[in-house]
Design a protein around this motif. Structure first.
Motif, PDB file in Angstrom:
ATOM      1  N   ASN A  34      66.382   4.279 -12.295  1.00 15.23           N
ATOM      2  CA  ASN A  34      66.340   3.174 -13.169  1.00 15.23           C
ATOM      3  C   ASN A  34      65.078   2.182 -12.807  1.00 15.23           C
ATOM      4  OD1 ASN A  34      67.835   4.006 -15.034  1.00 15.23           O
ATOM      5  ND2 ASN A  34      69.230   2.920 -13.570  1.00 15.23           N
TER       6      ASN A  34
ATOM      7  N   TYR B 219      67.336  -2.908  -9.952  1.00 16.83           N
ATOM      8  CA  TYR B 219      67.529  -1.452  -9.652  1.00 16.83           C
ATOM      9  C   TYR B 219      67.424  -0.719  -8.147  1.00 16.83           C
ATOM     10  CZ  TYR B 219      69.440  -1.469 -14.087  1.00 16.83           C
ATOM     11  OH  TYR B 219      70.119  -1.556 -15.672  1.00 16.83           O
TER      12      TYR B 219
ATOM     13  N   THR C 272      69.585  -0.183  -5.145  1.00 20.17           N
ATOM     14  CA  THR C 272      70.897   0.527  -5.404  1.00 20.17           C
ATOM     15  C   THR C 272      70.722   2.435  -5.116  1.00 20.17           C
ATOM     16  OG1 THR C 272      70.386   1.410  -8.083  1.00 20.17           O
ATOM     17  CG2 THR C 272      71.011  -0.892  -7.845  1.00 20.17           C
ATOM     18  N   ARG C 273      72.304   2.817  -5.515  1.00 18.72           N
ATOM     19  CA  ARG C 273      72.417   4.015  -4.734  1.00 18.72           C
ATOM     20  C   ARG C 273      71.277   5.269  -6.076  1.00 18.72           C
ATOM     21  NH1 ARG C 273      76.851   1.120  -2.787  1.00 18.72           N
ATOM     22  NH2 ARG C 273      77.008   1.091  -1.037  1.00 18.72           N
ATOM     23  N   HIS C 274      71.702   4.845  -7.153  1.00 17.81           N
ATOM     24  CA  HIS C 274      71.304   5.380  -8.180  1.00 17.81           C
ATOM     25  C   HIS C 274      70.194   5.399  -7.851  1.00 17.81           C
ATOM     26  CE1 HIS C 274      73.173   7.541 -11.605  1.00 17.81           C
ATOM     27  NE2 HIS C 274      72.518   6.365 -12.849  1.00 17.81           N
ATOM     28  N   ASN C 275      68.792   4.618  -7.460  1.00 18.89           N
ATOM     29  CA  ASN C 275      68.108   4.679  -7.095  1.00 18.89           C
ATOM     30  C   ASN C 275      67.443   5.628  -6.379  1.00 18.89           C
ATOM     31  OD1 ASN C 275      67.578   3.307 -10.004  1.00 18.89           O
ATOM     32  ND2 ASN C 275      65.592   2.340  -9.501  1.00 18.89           N
TER      33      ASN C 275
ATOM     34  N   MET D  89      67.889   6.204 -16.701  1.00 16.23           N
ATOM     35  CA  MET D  89      68.301   7.482 -15.866  1.00 16.23           C
ATOM     36  C   MET D  89      68.529   8.417 -17.390  1.00 16.23           C
ATOM     37  SD  MET D  89      68.792   8.807 -13.147  1.00 16.23           S
ATOM     38  CE  MET D  89      69.333   7.923 -12.758  1.00 16.23           C
TER      39      MET D  89
ATOM     40  N   THR E  20      68.211  13.471  -6.907  1.00 16.26           N
ATOM     41  CA  THR E  20      68.536  12.995  -7.352  1.00 16.26           C
ATOM     42  C   THR E  20      70.052  12.106  -6.869  1.00 16.26           C
ATOM     43  OG1 THR E  20      70.569  12.916  -9.353  1.00 16.26           O
ATOM     44  CG2 THR E  20      70.587  14.409  -8.532  1.00 16.26           C
ATOM     45  N   ASP E  21      71.027  11.080  -7.244  1.00 11.76           N
ATOM     46  CA  ASP E  21      72.384  10.917  -6.493  1.00 11.76           C
ATOM     47  C   ASP E  21      73.511  11.680  -6.380  1.00 11.76           C
ATOM     48  OD1 ASP E  21      71.906   9.292  -8.929  1.00 11.76           O
ATOM     49  OD2 ASP E  21      73.722   8.602  -8.352  1.00 11.76           O
TER      50      ASP E  21
ATOM     51  N   HIS F  75      75.571  13.989 -14.124  1.00 10.84           N
ATOM     52  CA  HIS F  75      74.928  12.857 -14.132  1.00 10.84           C
ATOM     53  C   HIS F  75      74.036  12.777 -14.887  1.00 10.84           C
ATOM     54  CE1 HIS F  75      71.457  12.102 -12.592  1.00 10.84           C
ATOM     55  NE2 HIS F  75      71.860  10.998 -11.665  1.00 10.84           N
TER      56      HIS F  75
ATOM     57  N   VAL G 116      78.121   2.327  -8.448  1.00 12.37           N
ATOM     58  CA  VAL G 116      76.355   3.519  -8.311  1.00 12.37           C
ATOM     59  C   VAL G 116      75.289   3.216  -8.131  1.00 12.37           C
ATOM     60  CG1 VAL G 116      75.626   5.293  -9.572  1.00 12.37           C
ATOM     61  CG2 VAL G 116      77.848   5.706  -9.072  1.00 12.37           C
ATOM     62  N   LEU G 117      75.498   1.579  -9.323  1.00 10.80           N
ATOM     63  CA  LEU G 117      74.220   0.895  -9.653  1.00 10.80           C
ATOM     64  C   LEU G 117      74.660  -0.433  -8.474  1.00 10.80           C
ATOM     65  CD1 LEU G 117      74.207   0.261 -13.234  1.00 10.80           C
ATOM     66  CD2 LEU G 117      73.001   1.211 -11.280  1.00 10.80           C
TER      67      LEU G 117
END
Length: 189
Positions: free
Chosen positions: A12, A17, A20-23, A67, A92-93, A113, A148-149
């Protein structure tokens, strides 16, 4: 075989972001770009850097669509650069893998996801390579989004550089050694 590859790191946009884990998709591409002295340029639907290695061209794409709309950027750059589906590589995570675990697959479901879900819908296929980077599932019930974020903890931060180094080697291997050799060499590492 095409010598051009589209390597897409999912994430994102926005300062909140960055770590963050999501990134992790963005983080992998940023690591490779720093290592190889590449600059990202703002382009339609994202940021793009071009990396040439062993006669191959890797287009490193960080979509700016957020995302959940990643498919739009993937499809646009695939078509614009005439890159075949087998040369697409999505990073991707993955909550279902322990931290730093690597899983490369030729195809598969979205696994819940949202980025992959959108890519599947837009491309109308699940037959593209995805590189799932484990972020583990160390959160309490109902805390998934916050986790995740959330930012990496100190233990993860300490181990991240080594995992990012491996991830950058995976990208190069995908384009030069092929998918099967890359899966054999790196899956589960």
């Amino acid at each position: 075989m095409s010598k051009k590859f589209l390597i897409v790191g999912l994430g994102n946009i926005g300062a909140e972001y960055v770590n963050t884990r999501h990134n992790i998709g963005f983080k992998v591409l940023d690591f490779l770009a720093r290592k190889e002295s590449l600059d990202f340029q703002t382009v339609k639907l994202g940021a793009l850097a071009e990396y040439k290695f062993k006669g191959k061209t890797f287009l490193l794409l960080k979509p700016n669509t957020y995302m959940n709309l990643s498919g739009k950027a993937v499809k646009y750059w695939m078509e614009k650069e005439n890159i075949p589906l087998e040369n697409i590589f999505i990073i991707t995570d993955d909550l279902n893998l322990s931290f730093g675990t690597i899983r490369i697959r030729k195809k598969g479901s979205d696994g819940g996801h949202n980025g992959l879900k959108n890519i599947n819908q837009v491309l109308n296929t699940q037959d593209y390579t995805r590189f799932r980077f484990g972020i583990s599932d160390e959160f309490k019930k109902g805390q998934q989004v916050d986790y995740v974020l959330g930012e990496w903890d100190d233990n993860e931060k300490a181990k991240l550089p080594e995992r990012l180094e491996i991830a950058s080697e995976i990208i190069k291997s995908f384009g030069t050694a092929g998918l099967d050799n890359t899966m054999s060499a790196f899956n589960g590492k």
